[in-house]
Design a protein around this motif. Structure first.
Motif, PDB file in Angstrom:
ATOM      1  N   LYS A   1      13.265  -1.126  -4.956  1.00  0.00           N
ATOM      2  CA  LYS A   1      14.416  -1.042  -5.853  1.00  0.00           C
ATOM      3  C   LYS A   1      14.833  -2.440  -6.324  1.00  0.00           C
ATOM      4  N   ASP A   2      15.544  -2.460  -7.423  1.00  0.00           N
ATOM      5  CA  ASP A   2      16.118  -3.701  -7.962  1.00  0.00           C
ATOM      6  C   ASP A   2      15.062  -4.757  -8.277  1.00  0.00           C
ATOM      7  N   VAL A   3      13.874  -4.312  -8.682  1.00  0.00           N
ATOM      8  CA  VAL A   3      12.849  -5.227  -9.161  1.00  0.00           C
ATOM      9  C   VAL A   3      12.695  -4.986 -10.658  1.00  0.00           C
TER      10      VAL A   3
ATOM     11  N   TRP B   1       0.833  -1.200   0.000  1.00  0.00           N
ATOM     12  CA  TRP B   1       0.000   0.000   0.000  1.00  0.00           C
ATOM     13  C   TRP B   1       0.866   1.248   0.000  1.00  0.00           C
ATOM     14  N   GLY B   2       0.336   2.308  -0.569  1.00  0.00           N
ATOM     15  CA  GLY B   2       1.016   3.590  -0.504  1.00  0.00           C
ATOM     16  C   GLY B   2       0.774   4.437  -1.723  1.00  0.00           C
ATOM     17  N   ARG B   3       1.186   5.680  -1.621  1.00  0.00           N
ATOM     18  CA  ARG B   3       1.057   6.646  -2.704  1.00  0.00           C
ATOM     19  C   ARG B   3      -0.392   6.746  -3.173  1.00  0.00           C
ATOM     20  N   LEU B   4      -1.324   6.788  -2.217  1.00  0.00           N
ATOM     21  CA  LEU B   4      -2.737   6.870  -2.558  1.00  0.00           C
ATOM     22  C   LEU B   4      -3.191   8.322  -2.632  1.00  0.00           C
ATOM     23  N   PHE B   5      -4.047   8.591  -3.574  1.00  0.00           N
ATOM     24  CA  PHE B   5      -4.477   9.948  -3.878  1.00  0.00           C
ATOM     25  C   PHE B   5      -5.095  10.647  -2.671  1.00  0.00           C
ATOM     26  N   HIS B   6      -5.901   9.928  -1.890  1.00  0.00           N
ATOM     27  CA  HIS B   6      -6.652  10.565  -0.811  1.00  0.00           C
ATOM     28  C   HIS B   6      -5.913  10.574   0.528  1.00  0.00           C
ATOM     29  N   TRP B   7      -4.736  10.033   0.588  1.00  0.00           N
ATOM     30  CA  TRP B   7      -3.983  10.053   1.838  1.00  0.00           C
ATOM     31  C   TRP B   7      -3.234  11.373   1.966  1.00  0.00           C
ATOM     32  N   ASP B   8      -3.473  12.097   3.042  1.00  0.00           N
ATOM     33  CA  ASP B   8      -2.763  13.363   3.265  1.00  0.00           C
ATOM     34  C   ASP B   8      -1.306  13.116   3.657  1.00  0.00           C
ATOM     35  N   ARG B   9      -1.089  12.059   4.399  1.00  0.00           N
ATOM     36  CA  ARG B   9       0.279  11.717   4.834  1.00  0.00           C
ATOM     37  C   ARG B   9       0.741  10.514   4.019  1.00  0.00           C
ATOM     38  N   GLN B  10       1.524  10.778   3.001  1.00  0.00           N
ATOM     39  CA  GLN B  10       1.892   9.730   2.056  1.00  0.00           C
ATOM     40  C   GLN B  10       2.926   8.764   2.628  1.00  0.00           C
ATOM     41  N   ARG B  11       2.696   7.497   2.376  1.00  0.00           N
ATOM     42  CA  ARG B  11       3.611   6.424   2.733  1.00  0.00           C
ATOM     43  C   ARG B  11       3.669   5.470   1.547  1.00  0.00           C
ATOM     44  N   ILE B  12       4.755   4.715   1.442  1.00  0.00           N
ATOM     45  CA  ILE B  12       4.835   3.691   0.404  1.00  0.00           C
ATOM     46  C   ILE B  12       5.350   2.392   1.021  1.00  0.00           C
ATOM     47  N   GLY B  13       5.102   1.303   0.316  1.00  0.00           N
ATOM     48  CA  GLY B  13       5.638   0.012   0.732  1.00  0.00           C
ATOM     49  C   GLY B  13       5.011  -0.589   1.969  1.00  0.00           C
ATOM     50  N   LEU B  14       3.786  -0.177   2.314  1.00  0.00           N
ATOM     51  CA  LEU B  14       3.142  -0.699   3.521  1.00  0.00           C
ATOM     52  C   LEU B  14       2.592  -2.097   3.254  1.00  0.00           C
ATOM     53  N   PRO B  15       2.935  -3.081   4.091  1.00  0.00           N
ATOM     54  CA  PRO B  15       2.410  -4.442   3.888  1.00  0.00           C
ATOM     55  C   PRO B  15       0.933  -4.522   4.248  1.00  0.00           C
ATOM     56  N   TRP B  16       0.266  -5.545   3.761  1.00  0.00           N
ATOM     57  CA  TRP B  16      -1.150  -5.727   4.050  1.00  0.00           C
ATOM     58  C   TRP B  16      -1.410  -5.953   5.528  1.00  0.00           C
ATOM     59  N   SER B  17      -0.445  -6.505   6.234  1.00  0.00           N
ATOM     60  CA  SER B  17      -0.624  -6.745   7.671  1.00  0.00           C
ATOM     61  C   SER B  17      -0.793  -5.448   8.444  1.00  0.00           C
ATOM     62  N   THR B  18      -0.462  -4.309   7.840  1.00  0.00           N
ATOM     63  CA  THR B  18      -0.694  -3.009   8.461  1.00  0.00           C
ATOM     64  C   THR B  18      -2.182  -2.769   8.646  1.00  0.00           C
ATOM     65  N   PHE B  19      -2.981  -3.362   7.787  1.00  0.00           N
ATOM     66  CA  PHE B  19      -4.422  -3.097   7.771  1.00  0.00           C
ATOM     67  C   PHE B  19      -5.286  -4.336   7.985  1.00  0.00           C
ATOM     68  N   PHE B  20      -4.823  -5.490   7.507  1.00  0.00           N
ATOM     69  CA  PHE B  20      -5.675  -6.678   7.490  1.00  0.00           C
ATOM     70  C   PHE B  20      -5.021  -7.869   8.184  1.00  0.00           C
ATOM     71  N   ASP B  21      -5.854  -8.810   8.555  1.00  0.00           N
ATOM     72  CA  ASP B  21      -5.408 -10.070   9.132  1.00  0.00           C
ATOM     73  C   ASP B  21      -5.038 -11.000   7.969  1.00  0.00           C
TER      74      ASP B  21
END
Length: 424
Positions: free
Chosen positions: A176-178, A79-99
Motif C-alpha cells: 500500500k501507499d506506493v 514473491w507471491g500471487r503465482l499461478f502455480h501456487w495452490d496456497r497463495q501468498r503475497i509480499g514474500l521477501p527473497w530471503s524466504t527462498f534464497f541467500d
C-alpha cells in the motif's frame, strides 16, 4: 519524533549504501557516488522457475549499468500471487527462498521493503512497461527500442493516474501507499544489453525505475560466464538447504552430502571435475497437470513412466526414487503401486506443508533431486532446467543430468540441450 525518524532513515540509507559498496569489487565495477534503484516485475502468468531466469537477465542488466559507471542497485521484487501456487501468498521477501548475501556477490541487491525504507517511500520516479512491437519483428530480429503508445492489456490497465495527486497507482506487489511519478510504454526487442542502453539513453536521470514485463528481455549471451556467475550466486536459503539435507540423510542416503565452497566465487573449475556421484537414489521431476493438456504428446503415460523408472532403477542398482511432481494424489498413488509391483521401489516426497510454502517446497524438491545419483526430468520444463543447472554447479557427469522422460518407454526421444557450466 519527526527529527528522530529522519535520523533513522538517514542511518538506514548510509548503512545500505556502505554495505553495497563494500560488496562490489572495484576492479570489476565503476562505482558512482549516488545510488540508483532498478526494480522489475514479471507477467502474472509466469511461473516460479521462469521468474528465477528473468532475475538473471535483469541482474546482468544491472551489472552492465554498473560497468558503465552508474551505481545501480537491484531491488528484489517480492514473491507471491503465482499461478502455480495452490496456497497463495503475497509480499514474500527473497530471503524466504534464497541467500541474499550470496546474490550480493554478483550485483548489489536490496529487498523491496528495504528500498521503501531507504527512499522514505518516495514515489518511484519512472515506470517502464515493456511490450513487443505491435507490427511484429519484420524480416529480421533487430535490437531496438522505442517509446510507443501502450498496447492495451489487463496488465497495462492496472496502472492508473490519480487525478488529484497526478501520481500513478498500480499493483506494486500488493504494498500500500506506493506510487510512481511517471509511466511510459516502450516497445523493445533485445536483451540485457538493450535494456541497459534504453536506461542510459532515455532515463539516466531517474533515481528509481520500475521495469514491468521484464520477461520481454532476453539473455545477452545465454550460457556464457556471466550467465553462470549470476546463476551460481543464486544459492538457496540455509533454511531450505538444511531441510533438504536432513530429509536426504534420513530417508534416502546418509552419505549423499556434496561439499561446496561457502562463497560461490571461490568455486573453481578444477574443483568441478564431473566426478560427483550423488546419493543412492533416483531423482525424478514428473510434470503433470497443465502439461498433460498442453504437451500431452511429449509426456509419458503413468504406465510408461513406471516402465522408465523401473528400468533406470535396475541399471543404477537403486531401490529408492525421490519424486518431485505436481501430479494429483490419485496419479502418484497409481505410479507408486506400479513401481512396487514391478520392482518394489520406494517413492519418497517432501510434504511438510505446515512449515513450508509452495515455493519453498519446490526448492527443497529441486535440491534433493540435484543430489541424486541420476536425474530425469520433464520435457522443456523450467523446473527440470533449474535442477540440471544445480547439478552442473555440483559437478555431476553430463550423462546423469540431462535426461527426460520419453512419451514412449520403448523408444528414444530427443534429450535436453546440454548447457554446460562455464567458469571463465
Amino acid at each position: 519524533m519527526r527529527i528522530l525518524g529522519l535520523i533513522l532513515i538517514l542511518i538506514i540509507q548510509i548503512q545500505i549504501r556502505a554495505e553495497f559498496v563494500s560488496k562490489v569489487n572495484p576492479d570489476e565495477f565503476s562505482i558512482a557516488q549516488d545510488a540508483k534503484y532498478l526494480i522489475y516485475d514479471v507477467n502474472f502468468g509466469e511461473g516460479f522457475n521462469l521468474r528465477r531466469d528473468v532475475y538473471m537477465r535483469i541482474a546482468n542488466t544491472v551489472r552492465l549499468l554498473r560497468e558503465s559507471g552508474q551505481n545501480y542497485i537491484l531491488v528484489l521484487p517480492p514473491w507471491g500471487r503465482l499461478f502455480h501456487w495452490d496456497r497463495q501468498r503475497i509480499g514474500l521477501p527473497w530471503s524466504t527462498f534464497f541467500d541474499v548475501e550470496s546474490l550480493n556477490h554478483f550485483v548489489p541487491v536490496v529487498e523491496f521493503r528495504d528500498f521503501l525504507k531507504a527512499t522514505s517511500n518516495s514515489p518511484i520516479q519512472q515506470i517502464l512497461y515493456l511490450q513487443h512491437y505491435e507490427e511484429g519483428w519484420g524480416d529480421e530480429y533487430i535490437m531496438k527500442f522505442d517509446e510507443r503508445k501502450c498496447i492495451q492489456t489487463p496488465s497495462t490497465s492496472q496502472y492508473r493516474k490519480n487525478s488529484k495527486s497526478e501520481e500513478w497507482d498500480g499493483w506494486f506487489f500488493g504494498f500500500k501507499d506506493v506510487h510512481a511519478e511517471s509511466f511510459k510504454c516502450v516497445s523493445i526487442q533485445g536483451d540485457s544489453g538493450t535494456l541497459k542502453n534504453l536506461v542510459l539513453k532515455n532515463f539516466s536521470e531517474a533515481s528509481s525505475i520500475l521495469i514491468d514485463r521484464a520477461e520481454t528481455i532476453l539473455h545477452e549471451h545465454y550460457g556464457d560466464v556471466n550467465y553462470w556467475r549470476v546463476r551460481r550466486s543464486m544459492r538457496y536459503s540455509e533454511q531450505l538447504r538444511n531441510a533438504a539435507n536432513e530429509f536426504r540423510r534420513e530417508y534416502l542416503d546418509p552419505n549423499s552430502d556434496i561439499n561446496l565452497e561457502n562463497d560461490w566465487r571461490n568455486q573453481k573449475k578444477e574443483k568441478s571435475s564431473r566426478t560427483t556421484k550423488g546419493g543412492e537414489y533416483l531423482g525424478v521431476h514428473w510434470r503433470r497437470r497443465d502439461f498433460v493438456t498442453a504437451r500431452g504428446k511429449d509426456l509419458p503415460t503413468i504406465e510408461e513412466t513406471a516402465k522408465i523408472l523401473t528400468k533406470l532403477a535396475d541399471e543404477l542398482k537403486v531401490s529408492k526414487v525421490y519424486l518431485a511432481t505436481d501430479a494429483i494424489d490419485e496419479e502418484v498413488e497409481k505410479l507408486e503401486k506400479l513401481l512396487v509391483e514391478k520392482r518394489k521401489l520406494e517413492i519418497f516426497r517432501f510434504q511438510n506443508y505446515e512449515d513450508f510454502n509452495d515455493g519453498q517446497i519446490a526448492i527443497i524438491d529441486q535440491w534433493i533431486c540435484a543430489h541424486a545419483k541420476f536425474f530425469i526430468g520433464s520435457y522443456e520444463s523450467t523446473f527440470s532446467f533449474r535442477i540440471q543447472e544445480d547439478r552442473e554447479i555440483l559437478g555431476f557427469p553430463i550423462e546423469t543430468t540431462f535426461n527426460r522422460l520419453c512419451p514412449n518407454s520403448e523408444k528414444q526421444c530427443e534429450q535436453p540441450a546440454k548447457w554446460k557450466i562455464v567458469y571463465n
